[in-house]
Enzyme design. Structure first.
Site, PDB file in Angstrom:
ATOM      1  N   HIS A  73       0.833  -1.227   0.000  1.00  0.00           N
ATOM      2  CA  HIS A  73       0.000   0.000   0.000  1.00  0.00           C
ATOM      3  C   HIS A  73       0.862   1.270   0.000  1.00  0.00           C
ATOM      4  CE1 HIS A  73      -3.998  -1.915   0.836  1.00  0.00           C
ATOM      5  NE2 HIS A  73      -3.207  -2.874   1.266  1.00  0.00           N
ATOM      6  N   ASN A 146     -10.491  -2.531   2.424  1.00  0.00           N
ATOM      7  CA  ASN A 146     -10.205  -2.476   0.990  1.00  0.00           C
ATOM      8  C   ASN A 146     -11.473  -2.137   0.217  1.00  0.00           C
ATOM      9  OD1 ASN A 146      -7.465  -3.065   0.992  1.00  0.00           O
ATOM     10  ND2 ASN A 146      -7.745  -5.273   0.725  1.00  0.00           N
ATOM     11  N   TYR A 354       0.682  -4.258  11.656  1.00  0.00           N
ATOM     12  CA  TYR A 354       0.708  -2.827  11.275  1.00  0.00           C
ATOM     13  C   TYR A 354       1.417  -1.995  12.338  1.00  0.00           C
ATOM     14  CZ  TYR A 354      -2.691  -3.938   7.647  1.00  0.00           C
ATOM     15  OH  TYR A 354      -3.320  -4.467   6.556  1.00  0.00           O
TER      16      TYR A 354
HETATM   17  C1  HEM Z   1      -2.319 -10.928   7.458  1.00  0.00           C
HETATM   18  C2  HEM Z   1      -2.669 -10.176   6.444  1.00  0.00           C
HETATM   19  C3  HEM Z   1      -2.104  -8.805   6.253  1.00  0.00           C
HETATM   20  C4  HEM Z   1      -0.923  -8.268   6.674  1.00  0.00           C
HETATM   21  C5  HEM Z   1       0.165  -8.960   7.486  1.00  0.00           C
HETATM   22  C6  HEM Z   1      -0.883  -6.897   6.221  1.00  0.00           C
HETATM   23  C7  HEM Z   1       0.170  -6.041   6.438  1.00  0.00           C
HETATM   24  C8  HEM Z   1       0.202  -4.715   6.065  1.00  0.00           C
HETATM   25  C9  HEM Z   1       1.304  -3.823   6.301  1.00  0.00           C
HETATM   26  C10 HEM Z   1       2.613  -4.210   6.979  1.00  0.00           C
HETATM   27  C11 HEM Z   1       0.952  -2.608   5.829  1.00  0.00           C
HETATM   28  C12 HEM Z   1       1.785  -1.337   5.846  1.00  0.00           C
HETATM   29  C13 HEM Z   1       1.331  -0.456   7.002  1.00  0.00           C
HETATM   30  C14 HEM Z   1       2.147   0.783   7.180  1.00  0.00           C
HETATM   31  O1  HEM Z   1       3.333   0.806   6.825  1.00  0.00           O
HETATM   32  O2  HEM Z   1       1.602   1.775   7.719  1.00  0.00           O
HETATM   33  C15 HEM Z   1      -0.377  -2.725   5.299  1.00  0.00           C
HETATM   34  C16 HEM Z   1      -1.095  -1.688   4.772  1.00  0.00           C
HETATM   35  C17 HEM Z   1      -2.435  -1.788   4.470  1.00  0.00           C
HETATM   36  N1  HEM Z   1      -3.216  -2.936   4.466  1.00  0.00           N
HETATM   37 FE1  HEM Z   1      -2.630  -4.763   4.988  1.00  0.00          FE
HETATM   38  N2  HEM Z   1      -2.024  -6.619   5.537  1.00  0.00           N
HETATM   39  C18 HEM Z   1      -2.805  -7.763   5.543  1.00  0.00           C
HETATM   40  C19 HEM Z   1      -4.047  -7.902   4.994  1.00  0.00           C
HETATM   41  C20 HEM Z   1      -4.858  -6.855   4.647  1.00  0.00           C
HETATM   42  C21 HEM Z   1      -6.269  -6.939   4.426  1.00  0.00           C
HETATM   43  C22 HEM Z   1      -7.115  -8.206   4.530  1.00  0.00           C
HETATM   44  C23 HEM Z   1      -6.695  -5.671   4.141  1.00  0.00           C
HETATM   45  C24 HEM Z   1      -8.084  -5.197   3.856  1.00  0.00           C
HETATM   46  C25 HEM Z   1      -9.114  -5.594   4.568  1.00  0.00           C
HETATM   47  C26 HEM Z   1      -5.549  -4.786   4.188  1.00  0.00           C
HETATM   48  C27 HEM Z   1      -5.577  -3.428   3.987  1.00  0.00           C
HETATM   49  C28 HEM Z   1      -4.490  -2.585   4.119  1.00  0.00           C
HETATM   50  C29 HEM Z   1      -4.549  -1.166   3.878  1.00  0.00           C
HETATM   51  C30 HEM Z   1      -5.764  -0.361   3.448  1.00  0.00           C
HETATM   52  C31 HEM Z   1      -3.260  -0.664   4.095  1.00  0.00           C
HETATM   53  C32 HEM Z   1      -2.799   0.774   3.916  1.00  0.00           C
HETATM   54  C33 HEM Z   1      -3.069   1.570   5.179  1.00  0.00           C
HETATM   55  C34 HEM Z   1      -2.729   3.022   4.937  1.00  0.00           C
HETATM   56  O3  HEM Z   1      -3.394   3.634   4.086  1.00  0.00           O
HETATM   57  O4  HEM Z   1      -1.790   3.543   5.560  1.00  0.00           O
HETATM   58  N3  HEM Z   1      -4.451  -5.536   4.488  1.00  0.00           N
HETATM   59  N4  HEM Z   1      -0.799  -4.032   5.428  1.00  0.00           N
END
Ligand code: HEM
Length: 504
Positions: A73, A146, A354
């Site tokens: 992201h 999402n 996160y």
């Molecule tokens: C175990 C599964 C998942 C892991 C380990 C994971 C991990 C991460 C990580 C490490 C980030 C970066 C956060 C940052 O640097 O601030 C991120 C961002 C993000 N993830 Fe996931 N993610 C997973 C599943 C999902 C799912 C299922 C969704 C949606 C329902 C999702 C939606 C997002 C969104 C929207 C961001 C961006 C947040 C922002 O705008 O700063 N992720 N994810």
């Protein structure tokens, strides 16, 4: 402007003296700069001097401008706004934004793409992030979702492997369908999400005309400690608008930043986008009533009715992209009394991941940055660390203490009855293909053709025929027409596809 400033109050309320005029260029220490155009040299033909502190500081600060981009992201854009509750949900949850009809809660939303890097084209096929930070009266609550209702996998232990396969190759730095379809051919639960992503929902026209989904089940807990399972859905009041492949090519040739540009333009022009928030609710005893596990992130709660609980309007773009959008730390661990994670295994991993990555990406004190600070006072004994902007002036840095700082029993975690053994096993009732087939059959003929065209582009690039046939067998198992059309589009061996599908 020649206004002479005697004093200014910074964000943290500290009063600093400043003798320079408001339009005088200064160094980071506040001292006026004498010459910002010419380096100091030893005479006309001599070398530049190390004592040119303005030159040295400019180059040092410039070299340190980048922080690590989000591991996923990375590309996104954010906006400020407000959420207004349309219902009193106090019989369901203690959560502050839902206690009174008309209650207003400030929010910051960050939209994003997932796989591609920070400067990537916004036309690339991807799910889109839809993350909302609610600055509530009881602390920050982040709903990190999402634009699609389900996910590829159901256990956090698979997330790093999945992302490695989707990111560019470690050898060539090129994204390669041979790699991610290799991974997904071992992951039949991804069939539903892949059907969404390869439909035109994978290329939304802009961020305003797409829905948002919480994806996981969460728990809502009321004042008595009674638990309900809920799913969140943001419905765009602008409608849904996706691009087909021809439109993608067209947009890409003109503007690869169309989604960010659209949000700045529309909000700048006063066309404030809004979304209604809907809830689906299940009681714990209903969790066994389905032919799938309702705590599985690859599933929608089909047939459960949705109730509208409020509306969010985005009305202000941040005045600085880095300070707000880049430094915002959205984390599923940011929960408030009345909202808890469900036992969904993917969500449980996210609750850790996160907050952990943000300690690395932004540092130990990132929650003190203006975009991340709660609107309520923070009172705990987490202390020190790099870049601490706190104003602690007490030697009591422990709890319990004689100052009487106490916990709030309303915020205590709900109780859950447990049975069984510590185990390491896949979930039961996986039902990997049914909802993918239902989705395919719900599409119009045009939507189906677009899906086949979008997916066959990448599937045709898969060199290993076994991997290709295995992938298509998943789609065939979901719907025979779906699999047959894909097989025909990429010249795969349909007999082999059918045999593989029979074995699933
Ligand atoms: C175990 C599964 C998942 C892991 C380990 C994971 C991990 C991460 C990580 C490490 C980030 C970066 C956060 C940052 O640097 O601030 C991120 C961002 C993000 N993830 Fe996931 N993610 C997973 C599943 C999902 C799912 C299922 C969704 C949606 C329902 C999702 C939606 C997002 C969104 C929207 C961001 C961006 C947040 C922002 O705008 O700063 N992720 N994810």
């Amino acid at each position: 402007m020649q206004l002479k400033l005697e004093k200014f109050v910074c964000v943290l309320g500290l009063v600093a003296s400043m003798t320079a005029t408001a339009d005088t260029l200064t160094r980071d220490n506040g001292a006026p700069v004498g010459d910002n155009q010419n380096s100091i040299t030893a005479g006309e033909r001599g070398s530049v001097l190390l004592e040119d502190v303005q030159l040295i500081q400019k180059l040092q600060r410039f070299a340190r401008e980048r922080i690590p981009e989000r591991v996923v992201h990375a590309r996104g854009t954010g906006a400020h706004g407000v959420f207004v509750a349309s219902k009193d949900l106090s019989d369901l949850t203690l959560a502050a934004p839902f206690q009174k009809k008309g209650k207003e809660t400030p929010v910051f939303v960050r939209f994003s793409s997932v796989i591609h890097s920070k400067g990537s084209p916004e036309t690339a096929r991807d799910p889109r992030g839809f993350a909302t930070k609610f600055y509530t009266d009881e602390g920050n609550w982040d709903l990190v979702g999402n634009n699609l209702p389900v996910f590829f996998i159901r256990d956090a232990i698979k997330f790093p492997d999945m992302v490695h396969s989707l990111k560019p190759s470690p050898v060539t730095n090129i994204q390669d369908p041979n790699r991610f379809f290799d991974f997904f051919s071992y992951e039949p639960g991804s069939t539903h999400m892949l059907t969404w992503v390869y439909s035109d929902y994978g290329t939304p026209a802009n961020y305003r005309q797409m829905d948002g989904w919480g994806v996981h089940a969460y728990k809502m807990v009321d004042a008595e400690g009674d638990v309900s399972y809920v799913k969140f859905h943001w419905k765009s009041k602008q409608g849904i608008n996706n691009l087909n492949l021809d439109q993608v090519m067209d947009v890409q040739s003109k503007d690869f930043q169309h989604m960010t540009r659209d949000l700045y333009a529309e909000i700048g022009a006063g066309n404030y986008p809004s979304w209604d928030l809907y809830l689906k609710v299940l009681k714990p005893e209903q969790l066994d009533d389905f032919d799938y596990n309702p705590l599985d992130a690859t599933k929608m709660w089909a047939g459960v009715k949705e109730v509208k609980v409020g509306t969010m309007t985005l009305n202000r773009m941040p005045s600085n992209f880095f300070q707000a959008t880049e430094q915002v730390a959205m984390a599923p661990a940011n929960l408030i009394p009345g909202i808890e994670p469900s036992e969904d295994r993917l969500l449980q991993g996210r609750v850790f991941s996160y907050a952990d990555t943000q300690l690395y990406r932004l540092g130990a004190n990132h929650s003190q940055l203006p975009i991340n600070r709660p609107v309520v006072e923070v009172l705990n004994y987490n202390q020190e660390g790099f870049m601490n902007m706190g104003e602690t002036d007490s030697d009591v840095n422990y709890q319990p203490n004689r100052d009487g700082v106490k916990e709030d029993p309303r915020a205590r975690h709900s109780s859950v009855a447990l049975k069984g053994y510590v185990q390491q096993a896949a979930i039961k009732k996986q039902l990997n293909f049914k909802q993918a087939g239902d989705l395919y059959r719900s599409f119009s003929e045009q939507e189906r053709s677009n899906l086949i065209r979008n997916m066959s582009g990448d599937l045709a690039a898969v060199n290993d025929k076994d991997t290709q046939a295995k992938m298509i067998s998943h789609f065939y198992k979901a719907d025979e027409e779906y699999g047959t059309r894909l097989a025909e589009a990429v010249n795969a061996d349909l007999k082999k596809v059918k045999a593989l599908a029979r074995a699933l």
